[in-house]
Write a protein that holds these residues in place. Structure first.
Motif, PDB file in Angstrom:
ATOM      1  N   VAL A 234       0.857  -1.183   0.000  1.00  0.00           N
ATOM      2  CA  VAL A 234       0.000   0.000   0.000  1.00  0.00           C
ATOM      3  C   VAL A 234       0.894   1.235   0.000  1.00  0.00           C
ATOM      4  O   VAL A 234       2.117   1.141   0.172  1.00  0.00           O
ATOM      5  CB  VAL A 234      -0.949   0.024   1.225  1.00  0.00           C
ATOM      6  N   ASN A 235       0.300   2.383  -0.198  1.00  0.00           N
ATOM      7  CA  ASN A 235       1.068   3.625  -0.197  1.00  0.00           C
ATOM      8  C   ASN A 235       1.704   3.858   1.175  1.00  0.00           C
ATOM      9  O   ASN A 235       1.121   3.511   2.210  1.00  0.00           O
ATOM     10  CB  ASN A 235       0.162   4.800  -0.568  1.00  0.00           C
ATOM     11  N   GLY A 236       2.892   4.439   1.164  1.00  0.00           N
ATOM     12  CA  GLY A 236       3.624   4.637   2.415  1.00  0.00           C
ATOM     13  C   GLY A 236       2.920   5.537   3.404  1.00  0.00           C
ATOM     14  O   GLY A 236       3.181   5.458   4.610  1.00  0.00           O
ATOM     15  N   LYS A 237       2.034   6.410   2.935  1.00  0.00           N
ATOM     16  CA  LYS A 237       1.326   7.339   3.827  1.00  0.00           C
ATOM     17  C   LYS A 237      -0.053   6.824   4.224  1.00  0.00           C
ATOM     18  O   LYS A 237      -0.786   7.516   4.937  1.00  0.00           O
ATOM     19  CB  LYS A 237       1.181   8.698   3.134  1.00  0.00           C
TER      20      LYS A 237
ATOM     21  N   LEU B 132       1.237   3.245  -7.506  1.00  0.00           N
ATOM     22  CA  LEU B 132       0.948   3.155  -6.072  1.00  0.00           C
ATOM     23  C   LEU B 132       1.666   4.250  -5.304  1.00  0.00           C
ATOM     24  O   LEU B 132       1.092   4.879  -4.409  1.00  0.00           O
ATOM     25  CB  LEU B 132       1.361   1.773  -5.544  1.00  0.00           C
ATOM     26  N   ALA B 133       2.915   4.507  -5.646  1.00  0.00           N
ATOM     27  CA  ALA B 133       3.676   5.567  -4.977  1.00  0.00           C
ATOM     28  C   ALA B 133       3.019   6.928  -5.175  1.00  0.00           C
ATOM     29  O   ALA B 133       3.076   7.797  -4.295  1.00  0.00           O
ATOM     30  CB  ALA B 133       5.110   5.588  -5.504  1.00  0.00           C
TER      31      ALA B 133
ATOM     32  N   ALA C   9      12.406   4.281  -0.224  1.00  0.00           N
ATOM     33  CA  ALA C   9      12.175   5.722  -0.229  1.00  0.00           C
ATOM     34  C   ALA C   9      10.985   6.127   0.642  1.00  0.00           C
ATOM     35  O   ALA C   9      10.674   7.321   0.754  1.00  0.00           O
ATOM     36  CB  ALA C   9      11.936   6.201  -1.658  1.00  0.00           C
ATOM     37  N   GLY C  10      10.305   5.140   1.252  1.00  0.00           N
ATOM     38  CA  GLY C  10       9.165   5.429   2.111  1.00  0.00           C
ATOM     39  C   GLY C  10       7.885   5.736   1.353  1.00  0.00           C
ATOM     40  O   GLY C  10       6.906   6.194   1.945  1.00  0.00           O
ATOM     41  N   MET C  11       7.874   5.466   0.045  1.00  0.00           N
ATOM     42  CA  MET C  11       6.711   5.796  -0.776  1.00  0.00           C
ATOM     43  C   MET C  11       5.646   4.700  -0.754  1.00  0.00           C
ATOM     44  O   MET C  11       4.477   4.960  -1.046  1.00  0.00           O
ATOM     45  CB  MET C  11       7.165   6.062  -2.212  1.00  0.00           C
ATOM     46  N   VAL C  12       6.051   3.468  -0.459  1.00  0.00           N
ATOM     47  CA  VAL C  12       5.112   2.359  -0.295  1.00  0.00           C
ATOM     48  C   VAL C  12       5.536   1.556   0.932  1.00  0.00           C
ATOM     49  O   VAL C  12       6.655   1.719   1.439  1.00  0.00           O
ATOM     50  CB  VAL C  12       5.070   1.431  -1.542  1.00  0.00           C
ATOM     51  N   LYS C  13       4.638   0.683   1.395  1.00  0.00           N
ATOM     52  CA  LYS C  13       4.981  -0.194   2.513  1.00  0.00           C
ATOM     53  C   LYS C  13       4.290  -1.536   2.342  1.00  0.00           C
ATOM     54  O   LYS C  13       3.199  -1.605   1.778  1.00  0.00           O
ATOM     55  CB  LYS C  13       4.617   0.444   3.857  1.00  0.00           C
ATOM     56  N   PRO C  14       4.915  -2.616   2.813  1.00  0.00           N
ATOM     57  CA  PRO C  14       4.313  -3.942   2.696  1.00  0.00           C
ATOM     58  C   PRO C  14       3.390  -4.231   3.869  1.00  0.00           C
ATOM     59  O   PRO C  14       3.699  -3.894   5.015  1.00  0.00           O
ATOM     60  CB  PRO C  14       5.532  -4.867   2.726  1.00  0.00           C
TER      61      PRO C  14
ATOM     62  N   VAL D 118      16.482  -3.734   4.742  1.00  0.00           N
ATOM     63  CA  VAL D 118      16.494  -3.164   3.395  1.00  0.00           C
ATOM     64  C   VAL D 118      15.782  -1.815   3.302  1.00  0.00           C
ATOM     65  O   VAL D 118      15.986  -1.070   2.341  1.00  0.00           O
ATOM     66  CB  VAL D 118      15.856  -4.148   2.384  1.00  0.00           C
ATOM     67  N   ALA D 119      14.959  -1.482   4.295  1.00  0.00           N
ATOM     68  CA  ALA D 119      14.251  -0.202   4.293  1.00  0.00           C
ATOM     69  C   ALA D 119      14.257   0.341   5.717  1.00  0.00           C
ATOM     70  O   ALA D 119      13.398  -0.008   6.529  1.00  0.00           O
ATOM     71  CB  ALA D 119      12.830  -0.361   3.777  1.00  0.00           C
ATOM     72  N   GLY D 120      15.244   1.163   6.029  1.00  0.00           N
ATOM     73  CA  GLY D 120      15.406   1.632   7.401  1.00  0.00           C
ATOM     74  C   GLY D 120      15.744   0.470   8.311  1.00  0.00           C
ATOM     75  O   GLY D 120      16.696  -0.276   8.054  1.00  0.00           O
TER      76      GLY D 120
END
Length: 329
Positions: A128-131, A191-192, A212-217, A232-234
C-alpha cells in the motif's frame, strides 16, 4: 588404455548383445529460449544460469541465449514446442508455460513441453502507499469492505497479479477492482503516486519505493515469513513482513516459480542431464547471490516433485479462471 565402457561395447558386439546406452551430454550449442524481453526477470534468470554454467564448466557445450517474448511469452513456448524431441532447446519462463494455454488461445498445449526444473520462487506481497492508514492486512480488508472503489494495480490482464486479486476477493468477501499496467514497475509508480490503493508486486518490483518510504508492505502470500534478515528499508527487512494468512487474508501460498522446459519427445536421460546441471547451479554462491539480489526464495524442484506442484497449481488457478469466466475454452 580402453575405458570400461569401451570394453563393454566391444564385448557386447562380440557376443551379439545390446551395448550399454551412453548417458546424454550435449555436443553442440544449446539454446536457452527466454520467453520474455531483454533485461526482465526471466532474461536475468536465464543469463545468470548461463554465466554459472560457464564459470564452473558444468557443460562442455556452449550456451546461446535468445529472446522470444512476444504474446506474453507464448512466442518462446511455441518456438520451443515446435522442436519435438530436440535436446538442444530449453525454454525459460514461469508458471506461464502451463497457464497460458488455459487462459488464452495459443498454438501450443502444456503437454507439448516437458518440465525440467524450477529453481526459485518469486513471492507476492500486498503493498500500500507509504502514507496510508493501513497497518495490517486486516485493516486493508476492513476498508475494502466499506468502500466499493478501491483498486489494485498489477502487470497485465488475467495474469498472476489479477488472478491473485481475484483470490483475495474470494477469500475476504471484498470487491477490489483491478487495473492492468504494462509492468510491475509501472504499478509500483502508480501506487507511490497514490493513484491506486494497492498492488501485489514481487519484492524486487517495489523495493526502491519501499526504501524511499513511498510504499509499505502489509503481508506476504507465503505460509511462513521470508527468511532474509537483512535490513532493506530503514530498520525493516523482508523477515519483518507478516504472512497474509496470519494477518487477515486466508491465502497460504501464492508464488511464481522460475521454470525451465524441454520440448516433448526428448528421452529421459536428456531431462535428467539438464536437471542435474541446474541442481548444481542452484548450489553455487553465485546463485545464492542472485536470489538475495532479486529477493526470491530458493525452491529447487525437479522430477515428480515438480510435476505434482504443476498439477496442483494448474488446478488451483483453473478454479479462479473458471469463476471469473477467463478460461480460453
Amino acid at each position: 588404455m580402453k575405458s570400461p565402457l569401451s570394453i563393454a561395447c566391444i564385448m557386447a558386439a562380440a557376443f551379439g548383445i545390446a551395448a550399454p546406452a551412453m548417458a546424454f551430454e550435449p555436443n553442440r550449442p544449446v539454446e536457452f529460449v527466454v520467453t520474455a524481453g531483454p533485461g526482465g526477470g526471466t532474461d536475468i534468470f536465464a543469463r545468470t544460469i548461463q554465466a554459472i554454467i560457464g564459470k564452473y564448466e558444468l557443460m562442455k557445450a556452449p550456451v546461446v541465449v535468445t529472446n522470444k517474448g512476444s504474446a506474453g511469452g507464448a512466442e518462446g513456448f511455441v518456438y520451443t514446442a515446435g522442436y519435438n524431441g530436440d535436446a538442444y532447446k530449453l525454454a525459460f519462463g514461469t508458471n506461464n508455460a502451463y497457464l497460458l494455454p488455459i487462459r488464452a488461445k495459443v498454438p501450443y498445449k502444456s503437454e507439448n513441453l516437458v518440465p525440467v526444473a524450477s529453481l526459485a520462487a518469486d513471492e507476492f506481497i500486498l503493498w500500500v502507499n507509504g502514507k496510508s492508514e493501513f497497518k495490517t492486512a486486516a485493516d486493508f480488508v476492513a476498508k475494502a469492505k466499506e468502500t466499493a472503489d478501491m483498486k489494485v494495480g498489477g502487470s497485465q490482464s488475467k495474469d498472476v497479479d489479477q488472478i491473485l486479486t481475484s483470490m483475495i476477493n474470494d477469500a475476504t468477501g471484498t470487491k477490489l477492482g483491478y487495473i492492468p499496467f504494462k509492468s510491475g514497475g509501472e504499478a509500483a509508480v502508480q501506487l507511490a503516486g497514490e493513484h491506486i490503493a494497492a498492488n501485489v508486486n514481487n519484492p524486487s518490483e517495489n523495493l526502491g519505493q519501499w526504501q524511499a518510504g513511498m510504499v509499505k508492505p502489509l503481508c506476504v502470500f507465503k505460509a511462513e515469513k521470508l527468511k532474509s534478515d537483512a535490513k532493506v528499508a530503514g530498520d525493516k527487512g523482508w523477515s519483518d513482513i507478516a504472512t497474509c494468512k496470519d494477518s487477515g487474508i486466508a491465502i497460504d501460498n501464492y508464488s511464481m516459480p522460475r521454470t525451465v522446459w524441454l520440448p516433448e519427445g526428448v528421452d529421459q536421460d536428456v531431462i535428467d542431464f539438464y536437471a542435474g546441471v541446474l541442481k548444481k547451479v542452484s548450489e553455487t554462491p553465485e546463485w545464492a547471490k542472485y536470489l538475495a539480489d532479486s529477493s526470491q526464495s530458493a525452491n529447487f524442484m525437479s522430477g515428480t516433485q515438480l510435476t505434482d506442484f504443476i498439477k496442483k497449481d494448474e488446478a488451483s488457478v483453473s478454479q479462479v479462471l473458471k469463476r471469473e469466466g477467463w478460461l480460453a475454452n
